[in-house]
Design a protein around this motif. Structure first.
Motif, short mmCIF file in Angstrom:
data_model
loop_
_atom_site.label_atom_id
_atom_site.label_comp_id
_atom_site.label_asym_id
_atom_site.label_seq_id
_atom_site.Cartn_x
_atom_site.Cartn_y
_atom_site.Cartn_z
N THR A 122 0.84 -1.21 0.00
CA THR A 122 0.00 0.00 0.00
C THR A 122 0.87 1.25 0.00
N LEU A 123 1.98 1.21 0.70
CA LEU A 123 2.86 2.38 0.80
C LEU A 123 3.96 2.42 -0.27
N THR A 124 4.18 1.33 -0.98
CA THR A 124 5.30 1.25 -1.92
C THR A 124 5.29 2.35 -2.99
N PRO A 125 4.19 2.64 -3.69
CA PRO A 125 4.25 3.72 -4.68
C PRO A 125 4.63 5.07 -4.05
N LEU A 126 4.12 5.33 -2.87
CA LEU A 126 4.40 6.58 -2.15
C LEU A 126 5.87 6.65 -1.75
N VAL A 127 6.37 5.57 -1.19
CA VAL A 127 7.76 5.51 -0.74
C VAL A 127 8.72 5.70 -1.91
N LYS A 128 8.43 5.04 -3.02
CA LYS A 128 9.30 5.18 -4.20
C LYS A 128 9.25 6.61 -4.75
N ALA A 129 8.07 7.18 -4.85
CA ALA A 129 7.93 8.53 -5.41
C ALA A 129 8.58 9.58 -4.51
N LYS A 130 8.47 9.39 -3.20
CA LYS A 130 9.00 10.39 -2.25
C LYS A 130 10.47 10.15 -1.90
N GLY A 131 10.98 8.95 -2.25
CA GLY A 131 12.37 8.64 -1.93
C GLY A 131 12.61 8.52 -0.44
N ILE A 132 11.64 7.94 0.27
CA ILE A 132 11.78 7.78 1.73
C ILE A 132 11.89 6.31 2.10
N GLU A 133 12.31 6.06 3.31
CA GLU A 133 12.48 4.71 3.81
C GLU A 133 11.16 4.17 4.36
N LEU A 134 10.94 2.88 4.15
CA LEU A 134 9.79 2.18 4.71
C LEU A 134 10.30 1.24 5.79
N VAL A 135 9.83 1.44 7.01
CA VAL A 135 10.31 0.69 8.17
C VAL A 135 9.16 -0.12 8.74
N ASP A 136 9.43 -1.37 9.08
CA ASP A 136 8.42 -2.23 9.70
C ASP A 136 8.28 -1.93 11.19
N TYR A 137 7.07 -2.11 11.68
CA TYR A 137 6.82 -2.03 13.12
C TYR A 137 5.92 -3.20 13.51
N ASN A 138 5.97 -3.57 14.77
CA ASN A 138 5.10 -4.62 15.30
C ASN A 138 4.27 -4.14 16.47
N ASP A 139 4.81 -3.23 17.25
CA ASP A 139 4.18 -2.78 18.49
C ASP A 139 3.69 -1.34 18.33
#
Length: 165
Positions: free
Chosen positions: A79-96
């Motif tokens: 869901t965030l991949t197109p946004l992350v690629k376009a903005k050139g930002i990092e996508l970080v996983d969270y669990n808590d």
């Protein structure tokens, strides 16, 4: 003595600026998932979900983001991949959720971040920032909500909107 007063004044001013920074957080549920295999616990987005992920990019086009957070599931990440690629930002996983809210308050003060979660967690995320749930629940077929939280000094605000179809 004069230098000490100036130094203390500057320190006070910079401290006040740091405290008064506006932090903005957008929270979305993952887009529509592929339900063709009911046994698959980690499905990809469906074609409709991929279109919605693109609509999220359109919705956020004019917003400069600093970081993106996602649960470690394909559908939230996609869901965030197109946004992350376009903005050139990092996508970080969270669990808590509680730990995520604490991390954002500490490490992303004055920044703009987006979080992707699930129907049963996005309202929990809103609450983790100290804001009451704007709705009682998110329906299983509801994928278009976007929550915008603003944290500034002692003020908190929430705007609930929709994106896509």
């Amino acid at each position: 003595m004069k230098k000490l007063v100036i130094l203390l004044s500057l320190t006070f001013i910079f401290t006040q600026l740091a405290v008064a920074q506006k932090t903005e957080i957008w929270i979305v549920r993952h887009a529509e998932k592929d339900n063709s295999d009911p046994k698959n616990t980690n499905p990809d987005l469906s074609a409709e979900g991929q279109k919605r992920a693109q609509k999220l990019l359109d919705y956020m086009a004019d917003i400069k983001l600093d970081k993106a957070f996602s649960t470690p599931y394909k559908r939230t990440r996609q869901t965030l991949t197109p946004l992350v690629k376009a903005k050139g930002i990092e996508l970080v996983d969270y669990n808590d959720v509680a730990q995520l809210a604490k991390q954002i308050r500490k490490d992303y003060s004055g920044k703009k971040v987006i979080i992707a979660g699930h129907s049963n967690t996005i309202l929990e995320i809103v609450e983790a920032f100290g804001i009451a749930r704007p709705v009682a629940a998110i329906a299983e077929k509801e994928f278009n909500n976007i929550f915008h939280i603003i944290l500034e000094a002692d003020l908190m605000g929430l705007d609930m909107n929709t994106y896509g179809d």
